[in-house]
Design a protein around this motif. Structure first.
Motif, PDB file in Angstrom:
ATOM      1  N   GLN A   1       0.844  -1.195   0.000  1.00 40.35           N
ATOM      2  CA  GLN A   1       0.000   0.000   0.000  1.00 40.35           C
ATOM      3  C   GLN A   1       0.881   1.248   0.000  1.00 40.35           C
ATOM      4  O   GLN A   1       2.003   1.214   0.480  1.00 40.35           O
ATOM      5  N   MET A   2       0.344   2.354  -0.533  1.00 35.60           N
ATOM      6  CA  MET A   2       1.063   3.617  -0.448  1.00 35.60           C
ATOM      7  C   MET A   2       1.179   4.029   1.022  1.00 35.60           C
ATOM      8  O   MET A   2       0.203   3.962   1.762  1.00 35.60           O
ATOM      9  N   ASP A   3       2.369   4.430   1.425  1.00 32.33           N
ATOM     10  CA  ASP A   3       2.556   4.903   2.791  1.00 32.33           C
ATOM     11  C   ASP A   3       2.152   6.384   2.843  1.00 32.33           C
ATOM     12  O   ASP A   3       2.939   7.261   2.505  1.00 32.33           O
ATOM     13  N   THR A   4       0.921   6.623   3.248  1.00 36.00           N
ATOM     14  CA  THR A   4       0.411   8.000   3.252  1.00 36.00           C
ATOM     15  C   THR A   4       0.567   8.653   4.619  1.00 36.00           C
ATOM     16  O   THR A   4       0.131   9.767   4.823  1.00 36.00           O
ATOM     17  N   LYS A   5       1.201   7.929   5.563  1.00 35.36           N
ATOM     18  CA  LYS A   5       1.319   8.463   6.920  1.00 35.36           C
ATOM     19  C   LYS A   5       2.660   9.139   7.194  1.00 35.36           C
ATOM     20  O   LYS A   5       2.704  10.164   7.855  1.00 35.36           O
ATOM     21  N   SER A   6       3.741   8.582   6.678  1.00 35.10           N
ATOM     22  CA  SER A   6       5.029   9.225   6.965  1.00 35.10           C
ATOM     23  C   SER A   6       5.393  10.229   5.875  1.00 35.10           C
ATOM     24  O   SER A   6       6.341  11.007   6.036  1.00 35.10           O
ATOM     25  N   CYS A   7       4.673  10.208   4.778  1.00 30.67           N
ATOM     26  CA  CYS A   7       4.878  11.212   3.729  1.00 30.67           C
ATOM     27  C   CYS A   7       3.483  11.724   3.387  1.00 30.67           C
ATOM     28  O   CYS A   7       2.740  11.102   2.646  1.00 30.67           O
ATOM     29  N   VAL A   8       3.125  12.843   4.023  1.00 30.28           N
ATOM     30  CA  VAL A   8       1.722  13.276   4.032  1.00 30.28           C
ATOM     31  C   VAL A   8       1.405  14.209   2.857  1.00 30.28           C
ATOM     32  O   VAL A   8       2.179  15.114   2.533  1.00 30.28           O
ATOM     33  N   ALA A   9       0.253  13.960   2.236  1.00 27.40           N
ATOM     34  CA  ALA A   9      -0.201  14.783   1.101  1.00 27.40           C
ATOM     35  C   ALA A   9      -0.778  16.107   1.594  1.00 27.40           C
ATOM     36  O   ALA A   9      -1.544  16.134   2.555  1.00 27.40           O
ATOM     37  N   HIS A  10      -0.383  17.185   0.926  1.00 30.60           N
ATOM     38  CA  HIS A  10      -0.968  18.502   1.212  1.00 30.60           C
ATOM     39  C   HIS A  10      -1.553  19.028  -0.089  1.00 30.60           C
ATOM     40  O   HIS A  10      -0.809  19.387  -1.004  1.00 30.60           O
ATOM     41  N   ASP A  11      -2.868  19.029  -0.182  1.00 32.72           N
ATOM     42  CA  ASP A  11      -3.489  19.527  -1.397  1.00 32.72           C
ATOM     43  C   ASP A  11      -3.518  21.042  -1.394  1.00 32.72           C
ATOM     44  O   ASP A  11      -4.071  21.659  -0.493  1.00 32.72           O
ATOM     45  N   MET A  12      -2.887  21.617  -2.425  1.00 33.33           N
ATOM     46  CA  MET A  12      -2.818  23.072  -2.549  1.00 33.33           C
ATOM     47  C   MET A  12      -3.940  23.585  -3.450  1.00 33.33           C
ATOM     48  O   MET A  12      -4.076  24.773  -3.677  1.00 33.33           O
ATOM     49  N   GLY A  13      -4.689  22.654  -4.023  1.00 34.91           N
ATOM     50  CA  GLY A  13      -5.866  22.990  -4.829  1.00 34.91           C
ATOM     51  C   GLY A  13      -7.003  22.094  -4.362  1.00 34.91           C
ATOM     52  O   GLY A  13      -7.244  21.998  -3.157  1.00 34.91           O
ATOM     53  N   THR A  14      -7.650  21.424  -5.323  1.00 33.93           N
ATOM     54  CA  THR A  14      -8.782  20.535  -5.010  1.00 33.93           C
ATOM     55  C   THR A  14      -8.499  19.663  -3.798  1.00 33.93           C
ATOM     56  O   THR A  14      -7.434  19.047  -3.703  1.00 33.93           O
ATOM     57  N   CYS A  15      -9.445  19.585  -2.858  1.00 32.94           N
ATOM     58  CA  CYS A  15      -9.176  18.734  -1.702  1.00 32.94           C
ATOM     59  C   CYS A  15     -10.351  17.888  -1.250  1.00 32.94           C
ATOM     60  O   CYS A  15     -10.143  16.827  -0.677  1.00 32.94           O
ATOM     61  N   PHE A  16     -11.586  18.310  -1.508  1.00 28.69           N
ATOM     62  CA  PHE A  16     -12.726  17.536  -0.982  1.00 28.69           C
ATOM     63  C   PHE A  16     -13.495  16.800  -2.068  1.00 28.69           C
ATOM     64  O   PHE A  16     -13.573  17.243  -3.208  1.00 28.69           O
ATOM     65  N   LEU A  17     -14.068  15.715  -1.663  1.00 28.58           N
ATOM     66  CA  LEU A  17     -14.956  14.931  -2.510  1.00 28.58           C
ATOM     67  C   LEU A  17     -16.306  14.939  -1.795  1.00 28.58           C
ATOM     68  O   LEU A  17     -16.464  14.275  -0.782  1.00 28.58           O
TER      69      LEU A  17
END
Ligand SMILES: Cc1cc2nc3c(=O)[nH]c(=O)nc-3n(C[C@H](O)[C@H](O)[C@H](O)COP(=O)(O)OP(=O)(O)OC[C@H]3O[C@@H](n4cnc5c(N)ncnc54)[C@H](O)[C@@H]3O)c2cc1C
Ligand SMILES: *[C@@H]1O[C@H](CO)[C@@H](O)[C@H](O)[C@H]1NC(C)=O
Ligand SMILES: *[C@@H]1O[C@H](CO)[C@@H](O)[C@H](O)[C@H]1NC(C)=O
Ligand SMILES: *[C@@H]1O[C@H](CO)[C@@H](O)[C@H](O)[C@H]1NC(C)=O
Ligand SMILES: *[C@@H]1O[C@H](CO)[C@@H](O)[C@H](O)[C@H]1NC(C)=O
Ligand SMILES: *[C@@H]1O[C@H](CO)[C@@H](O)[C@H](O)[C@H]1NC(C)=O
Length: 604
Positions: free
Chosen positions: A98-114
């Protein structure tokens, strides 16, 4: 009983959920597709609109598309940055694949919500096997209803304060049997939601692809006002505080100045129901629990009992304790949707492209077989290519600069488009009192009064703490967060007034010093010091028509000229600034002009 009927009506309106497949209510399908499978198609812009269009065309067998993109990436206003403890990082797969989304965290600078109404995006997420996560609950709401400017309320407290304020002033009426504050608030809210939903359908009809169908003169007259005036005129005071923020928080303008059309366009009955559920989930679940406990015995014997039960079965869908959570996010970042599509569909994207001024010549004066010629530079090298059809997803307001033979009709529509500026800043600071401090640890902040009107331009009106959302991490000393500023008027700032720009991912300095300066001032006012700015993006945003152009029918004139002059005009300028809208607009074009049929967003 009257309210039983009322609730049935709400149910009927709510279940008019919009899915794809059929033609526009009063539209007529056009016969011949405007291009052939052997034709080369140029798509300007590889943002959500361009990438999605190329992908769907490919599914239909139109494979000769080329995307021209100014920046070095696909995704446009879906731009994700990734940070770990030491700086920027790239998400990697962990041991389980799985993608490790916890130690390298995404920061959306544009679109963010669904949001809950985003069927076309949910369909893409499923089609391309992407991961979503439910946005955590809890919002820090700052406003004049709170104790002071450093204190926040929960969303529920904020909506409650704003409705009780209206009840006190007499602008909001509540039923006599609503005795407690809770029931007063829910009662006022529910009856306003019902009224809004009925009004919405009577004005816009059943909206098929998110863009309302062409409105007749009498309907146009009923919405010839700002969204705030519309709410007031239709006695929807109970929704005012709520919608003021639900609309403006996305950067879609202040309700006090944005034309009512756009308020109605964005706040669909489905979205509104979702927002209400989200804000009152815990309270609703408690009531649902209460009605369940009483189910065996005397449910619905008093008027109040019936009312509460009806209310709950509407909002909760009849099941106790199962209020739907409506807002989701993408832990791998929103940009991932578009990069995945471009990669899996093998789209031909040319990056770092500068189309020359007047570099697109459709040769309209010549016979219809004459190709479209596009001249551009890429990595300093000048190139020329020929195509049979043009699909333009850049800001239409600037098409004149690139398209040599823009027709009068095109120019008269595009010249009426006006835009805003929405700036996002990735920064790090110590915790913010009543928001990310130790006793609150909330994921998202809104400052409601700063969404009131254009005197608030440049305010720090919203903020997000992604480490909390995606990694469950709360840091007591330094927190990377994303802050939001909005400008209705920006023309006096030289760095903002040219709206034909794409903020670049790697540009470290802000393009707009005044916006950055204001951001730091705003944080200081809220006692936030020790701020480190990481990146700032002042996006040109929400190209839209003003009231007069709407009354002249321009949004629909634009749709009806599609395909004339060997061109489709797509993207946010053609409809509304959201990924939901630009993808639906594509589906509408493909359905109406090419007879395409969809199943879960896929061409069948
Ligand atoms: C801060 C922020 C938050 C947002 N939040 C949400 C949200 O939660 N939900 C939601 O649905 N939407 C949200 N949006 C809006 C959404 O991102 C946009 O509506 C969507 O990206 C529009 O897609 P588009 O393809 O029309 O335009 P863009 O995304 O603007 O893409 C246009 C592309 O065309 C390129 N381009 C432009 N002109 C040229 C040219 N002349 N030559 C070559 N290339 C060109 C640009 O570089 C860009 O890559 C948000 C946007 C921002 C900025
Ligand atoms: C952060 O990411 C970078 C680049 O991926 C890497 O070199 C660095 O070791 C990472 N730091 C931590 C603390 O994981
Ligand atoms: C998504 O996953 C399904 C099932 O594993 C697979 O059949 C499909 O090809 C995947 N889609 C994409 C676009 O990778
Ligand atoms: C205008 O449109 C509305 C909504 O579709 C409809 O109810 C009304 O009858 C129409 N009025 C006229 C004059 O056509
Ligand atoms: C819309 O309202 C304005 C005044 O606010 C008025 O001048 C204009 O004529 C109206 N337009 C239509 C089509 O009713
Ligand atoms: C601000 O930063 C300095 C140096 O990094 C540190 O000594 C100080 O304690 C910080 N102040 C706050 C309020 O965090």
């Amino acid at each position: 009983m009257a309210f039983r009927f009322l609730l049935l009506t709400i149910l009927a309106v709510q279940s008019a959920a919009v899915r794809f497949g059929v033609d526009l209510a009063n539209g007529k399908a056009h016969g011949q597709p405007p291009f052939k499978k052997s034709d080369r198609i140029a798509i300007v812009g590889a943002g959500p609109a361009g990438v999605h269009m190329a992908s769907r065309l490919k599914q239909m067998g139109y494979t000769k598309t080329v995307l021209f993109e100014r920046s070095d990436r696909v995704g446009g206003k879906s731009l994700t940055l990734y940070l770990n403890d030491t700086g920027e990082c790239i998400q990697q797969k962990d041991k389980t694949g799985q993608m490790d989304t916890k130690s390298c965290v995404a920061h959306d600078m544009g679109t963010c919500f669904l949001h809950n109404g985003y069927h076309s995006i949910v369909d893409l997420v499923n089609e391309y096997n992407l991961t979503t996560t439910v946005a955590p609950e809890g919002r820090a709401m700052f406003s004049h209803f709170a104790k002071d400017s450093f204190s926040s309320q929960s969303m529920q407290e904020f909506v409650t304060s704003s409705i009780m304020d209206g009840v006190k002033k007499g602008t909001i009426k509540v039923p006599w049997y609503a005795l407690t504050t809770k029931l007063k608030v829910l009662g006022a809210l529910i009856s306003a939601v019902k009224q809004y939903n009925i009004l919405h359908e009577s004005l816009l009809g059943k909206v098929e692809f998110s863009m309302p169908p062409r409105l007749n003169a009498s309907t146009l007259q009923k919405i010839n006002m700002t969204f705030a005036e519309f709410l007031e005129k239709n006695d929807l005071h109970a929704l005012s505080g709520f919608l003021m923020f639900a609309h403006a928080a996305q950067g879609y303008g202040y309700v006090t100045s944005i034309p009512a059309l756009y308020g109605l366009w964005w706040i669909s009955p489905e979205l509104l129901n979702g927002y209400v559920q989200m804000s009152f989930r815990q309270q609703l679940e408690k009531i649902a629990d209460y009605t369940t406990k009483n189910k065996a015995g005397r449910i619905c014997q008093s008027m109040r009992g019936c009312w509460v039960r009806g209310l709950v079965s509407w909002l909760v869908g009849g099941e106790a304790g199962a209020v739907k959570r409506t807002t989701t996010m993408l832990p791998e970042g929103y940009q991932k949707i578009w990069t995945t599509i471009a990669e899996k569909d093998g789209l031909d994207v040319r990056f770092g492209v500068d189309i020359l001024e007047q570099g697109i010549d459709r040769q309209l004066a010549s016979s219809s077989n004459t190709p479209i010629v596009i001249k551009y530079t890429q990595n300093g090298e000048q190139k020329t290519e020929e195509f049979q059809f043009l699909i333009y997803s850049g800001p239409h307001a600037h098409a004149k600069k690139y398209v040599k033979d823009l027709a009068d009709q095109e120019q008269s529509i595009f010249s009426k488009l006006k835009s805003f500026v929405l700036a996002t800043t990735l920064y790090a600071s110590p915790p913010v009192k009543d928001y990310t401090d130790e006793s609150h640890q909330l994921p998202i902040m809104y400052s409601a009064d700063k969404m009131a009107d254009s005197s608030q331009d440049g305010s720090w009106y919203a903020d997000r703490y992604d480490d909390d959302i995606f990694a469950g991490v709360w840091n007591p000393t330094m927190q990377p967060r994303v802050g939001y500023q909005f400008y209705e008027n920006y023309e006096s700032d030289d760095s903002l007034k040219d709206t034909d720009r794409t903020p670049l991912r790697n540009k470290r300095m802000s393009l707009a010093p005044a916006v950055l300066h204001r951001f730091k001032q705003e944080l200081a006012k809220q006692l936030v010091t020790n701020v480190t700015i990481i990146r700032q993006y002042p996006w040109p945003y929400f190209h839209h028509f003003e009231q007069e152009a709407i009354q002249e029918g321009m949004p629909w004139d634009l749709f009806e000229m599609q395909g004339e002059r060997k061109t489709w005009w797509i993207g946010a300028s053609a409809c509304f600034e959201s990924v939901h809208d630009v993808t639906n607009y594509n589906l509408m074009l493909l359905s109406k002009y090419m007879g395409a049929q969809f199943e879960a967003g896929r061409i069948v």
